[in-house]
Design a protein around this motif. Structure first.
Motif, PDB file in Angstrom:
ATOM      1  N   UNK A 354       8.370 -10.995  -1.261  1.00  0.00           N
ATOM      2  CA  UNK A 354       8.048 -10.473   0.173  1.00  0.00           C
ATOM      3  C   UNK A 354       8.651  -8.855   0.571  1.00  0.00           C
ATOM      4  N   UNK A 355       9.760  -8.886  -0.082  1.00  0.00           N
ATOM      5  CA  UNK A 355      10.341  -7.449  -0.027  1.00  0.00           C
ATOM      6  C   UNK A 355       9.701  -6.460  -0.998  1.00  0.00           C
ATOM      7  N   UNK A 356       8.808  -6.338  -1.563  1.00  0.00           N
ATOM      8  CA  UNK A 356       8.015  -5.434  -2.106  1.00  0.00           C
ATOM      9  C   UNK A 356       6.965  -5.085  -1.400  1.00  0.00           C
ATOM     10  N   UNK A 357       6.204  -5.762  -0.666  1.00  0.00           N
ATOM     11  CA  UNK A 357       5.102  -5.258   0.153  1.00  0.00           C
ATOM     12  C   UNK A 357       5.290  -4.097   1.279  1.00  0.00           C
ATOM     13  N   UNK A 358       4.874  -3.111   1.023  1.00  0.00           N
ATOM     14  CA  UNK A 358       5.143  -1.765   1.891  1.00  0.00           C
ATOM     15  C   UNK A 358       6.351  -1.253   1.846  1.00  0.00           C
ATOM     16  N   UNK A 359       7.146  -1.707   1.010  1.00  0.00           N
ATOM     17  CA  UNK A 359       8.573  -0.878   0.819  1.00  0.00           C
ATOM     18  C   UNK A 359       8.862  -0.336  -0.598  1.00  0.00           C
ATOM     19  N   UNK A 360       8.040  -0.770  -1.573  1.00  0.00           N
ATOM     20  CA  UNK A 360       8.128  -0.147  -3.072  1.00  0.00           C
ATOM     21  C   UNK A 360       6.753   0.629  -3.051  1.00  0.00           C
ATOM     22  N   UNK A 361       6.658   1.790  -3.667  1.00  0.00           N
ATOM     23  CA  UNK A 361       5.401   2.316  -4.158  1.00  0.00           C
ATOM     24  C   UNK A 361       4.769   3.417  -2.904  1.00  0.00           C
ATOM     25  N   UNK A 362       4.011   4.326  -3.202  1.00  0.00           N
ATOM     26  CA  UNK A 362       3.461   5.348  -2.230  1.00  0.00           C
ATOM     27  C   UNK A 362       2.504   4.534  -1.407  1.00  0.00           C
ATOM     28  N   UNK A 363       2.432   4.854  -0.278  1.00  0.00           N
ATOM     29  CA  UNK A 363       1.349   4.466   0.621  1.00  0.00           C
ATOM     30  C   UNK A 363      -0.099   5.139   0.214  1.00  0.00           C
ATOM     31  N   UNK A 364      -1.192   4.749   0.455  1.00  0.00           N
ATOM     32  CA  UNK A 364      -2.390   5.243  -0.198  1.00  0.00           C
ATOM     33  C   UNK A 364      -2.574   6.760   0.081  1.00  0.00           C
ATOM     34  N   UNK A 365      -2.350   7.231   1.182  1.00  0.00           N
ATOM     35  CA  UNK A 365      -2.470   8.726   1.676  1.00  0.00           C
ATOM     36  C   UNK A 365      -1.743   9.618   0.567  1.00  0.00           C
ATOM     37  N   UNK A 366      -0.467   9.216   0.543  1.00  0.00           N
ATOM     38  CA  UNK A 366       0.449   9.981  -0.280  1.00  0.00           C
ATOM     39  C   UNK A 366       0.140   9.916  -1.662  1.00  0.00           C
TER      40      UNK A 366
END
Length: 531
Positions: A354-366
């Motif tokens: 749960x705490x990986x989603x959206x918090x680790x890694x670059x969003x697609x734009x960046x």
């Protein structure tokens, strides 16, 4: 708030009264109709007594009987929210407008917007595209992208929108077959996901991008290592058009993938070479390589074993220095992947931390802009095509990603909507209500393959057609006519900036001649022999 001592005493007396009333009915032997009252009264008395005495739930000790109302409402709450409370602009990960648009296109209904937009066009962060005062005609057939670098002998023409990686196991047999048959009807590609090649991927006749993950499912030894002979045999299948080596995915970068044991049937176990009923966890990293140089050499090996078919990478971008290290390894070895799929951290998964989603890694734009700039700056961009995945669902999504550096896009959850997904978000429970993300035979049989395959075809065709219309309105006949200047973002009440101003865009080969200041430290630290 807890109850006062006086109120608690009143509830205790009420429970006692209920119990006494029920007992009196039983003792006096009155009319049988009184049993209808006695049994519920005694049951409530017993439940209230248990609530007061148990020690696990503080809420029930303080609020006997009443506390159960909240617990009973917890389960239907998401559905009530989605169908009775949620507005068109609400809902995550996809709002109702997007879900409705996908469903309408899948059904063959022309999507229209009556009375004007509901978007707040003056809100900070609002993005819009720049139209041309001289638009062009929409082409009869949408453009395709030729994937295949200098070492590729069997290049592939990729559609602007394809089915993103979803494994058999995460999705049902009927869902996989419908997606693949839809891809065959529409002439676009279907990524298998890292769960291996199954009969359902091959049954529909669609073009496949075979994804190889850290578990090497479908080409692994008993110990979990890569098995070259098995890989070569399967890569030679005519349905396999490309091979994708997965380094990470946006929803859970660095953690590997998870398939709950409740979904691991005998058929899935056979396709993956694992045991029935056991939760399958892909390792967080590959065993075959441990440095950027070893990575690019492994890509070259996969391409040779695949008979020269396009072979590429998939990753969620993290450290810019690490990706530059891969670029340095490409330059040093003279080896480039034929494509790189950039997966944004907004991407989805069937089951993940749960705490990986959206918090680790670059969003697609960046992530997309980073990969595009790195390849341009090292002079490699002409050899490598870039795919983009992460919440792509509409024609405008496609155009935005093309403006940010992609050559084509992939969609996973939007394709799930096309085969009937309701965004119930029960993918990890094996209780998907529409038979898409489950292995329960009773639920899977509800998904009609022939009908849903046609819906996938219609959705993809209408969405790519929409992207072509948007590009034509911008004066571009194909993606080559799009530049970052044409995508704008509101950054204040009276300020709008284009992506050309918001982000730095490197000139071809500039990193080889002397990295600009903002890239200098990462370029200097990038080591082709160490991540």
């Amino acid at each position: 708030m807890g109850l006062t001592q006086g109120v608690r005493r009143m509830i205790s007396l009420l429970l006692a009264a209920l119990g006494a009333a029920g007992a009196l009915v039983l003792v006096r032997g009155v009319s049988a109709w009184w049993w209808c009252a006695a049994v519920p009264l005694l049951a409530l008395t017993a439940l209230g007594g248990w609530d007061l005495g148990q020690r696990r739930h503080s809420e029930l000790r303080n609020h006997p009987l009443l506390g159960h109302l909240r617990l009973l409402l917890e389960s239907p709450r998401p559905g009530l929210q989605r169908y009775l409370v949620e507005r068109d602009q609400d809902g995550r990960p996809f709002d109702r407008r997007v879900r409705a648009l996908v469903h309408e296109r899948a059904m063959g209904v022309e999507s229209q917007e009556p009375f004007g937009t509901e978007r707040d066009v003056y809100a900070d962060g609002h993005e819009f595209l720049e139209p041309s005062m001289r638009p062009v005609e929409v082409p009869d057939e949408p453009p395709v992208v030729r994937v295949g670098g200098p070492d590729c002998t069997q290049p592939y023409d990729m559609s602007l929108l394809n089915v993103s990686a979803m494994s058999f196991g995460a999705l049902s047999a009927n869902a996989i077959t419908a997606l693949n048959r839809g891809a065959a009807l529409g002439g676009f590609a279907h990524d298998t996901g890292e769960g291996g090649l199954s009969d359902h991927h091959l049954r529909g006749g669609g073009d496949l991008v075979w994804e190889i993950g850290t578990g090497y499912f479908g080409c692994r030894t008993a110990e979990g290592d890569f098995e070259a002979r098995e890989f070569a045999d399967k890569a030679a299948l005519p349905e396999v058009k490309c091979v994708s080596l997965k380094l990470s995915q946006g929803a859970e970068p660095g953690s590997g993938g998870v398939l709950p044991g409740v979904k691991v049937s005998a058929e899935i176990a056979r396709a993956r070479d694992v045991r029935v009923g056991e939760t399958v966890v892909s390792p967080p990293c590959h065993r075959v390589f441990s440095t950027p140089r070893e990575l690019v050499l492994f890509v070259a090996r996969l391409r040779r074993l695949a008979g020269g078919k396009p072979t590429g990478l998939k990753l969620c971008v993290g450290s810019r220095r690490q990706f530059l290290a891969i670029c340095k390894a490409m330059l040093a070895e003279g080896v480039t992947p034929d494509f790189i799929v950039v997966d944004g951290s907004e991407g989805g998964t069937g089951a993940g931390p749960r705490e990986f989603a959206g918090l680790i890694g670059s969003p697609l734009t960046e992530g997309l802009i980073t990969v595009h700039n790195a390849l341009v700056g090292t002079g490699l961009r002409g050899h490598v095509r870039i795919g983009a995945s992460g919440k792509v669902a509409t024609g405008s999504d496609i155009v935005r990603r093309l403006l940010q550096g992609a050559d084509y896009t992939n969609a996973a959850r939007a394709m799930m909507f096309a085969v009937g997904c309701l965004q119930a978000q029960r993918c990890h429970t094996n209780t998907c209500p529409v038979g898409v993300a489950t292995q329960d035979p009773r639920r899977v049989r509800a998904l009609d393959v022939a009908d849903k395959a046609e819906r996938v075809r219609r959705y993809q065709r209408a969405t790519v057609r929409s992207a072509s219309r948007i590009m034509a309105a911008m004066g571009a006949r194909d993606p080559g006519g799009l530049t970052p200047h044409r995508l704008l973002r509101r950054v204040g009440p009276t300020a709008v900036r284009s992506y050309a101003e918001l982000y730095e865009w490197l000139a071809p080969g500039v990193l080889l001649d002397g990295a600009p200041g903002s890239w200098a430290a990462d370029w200097a630290a990038a080591d082709p022999d160490s991540f």
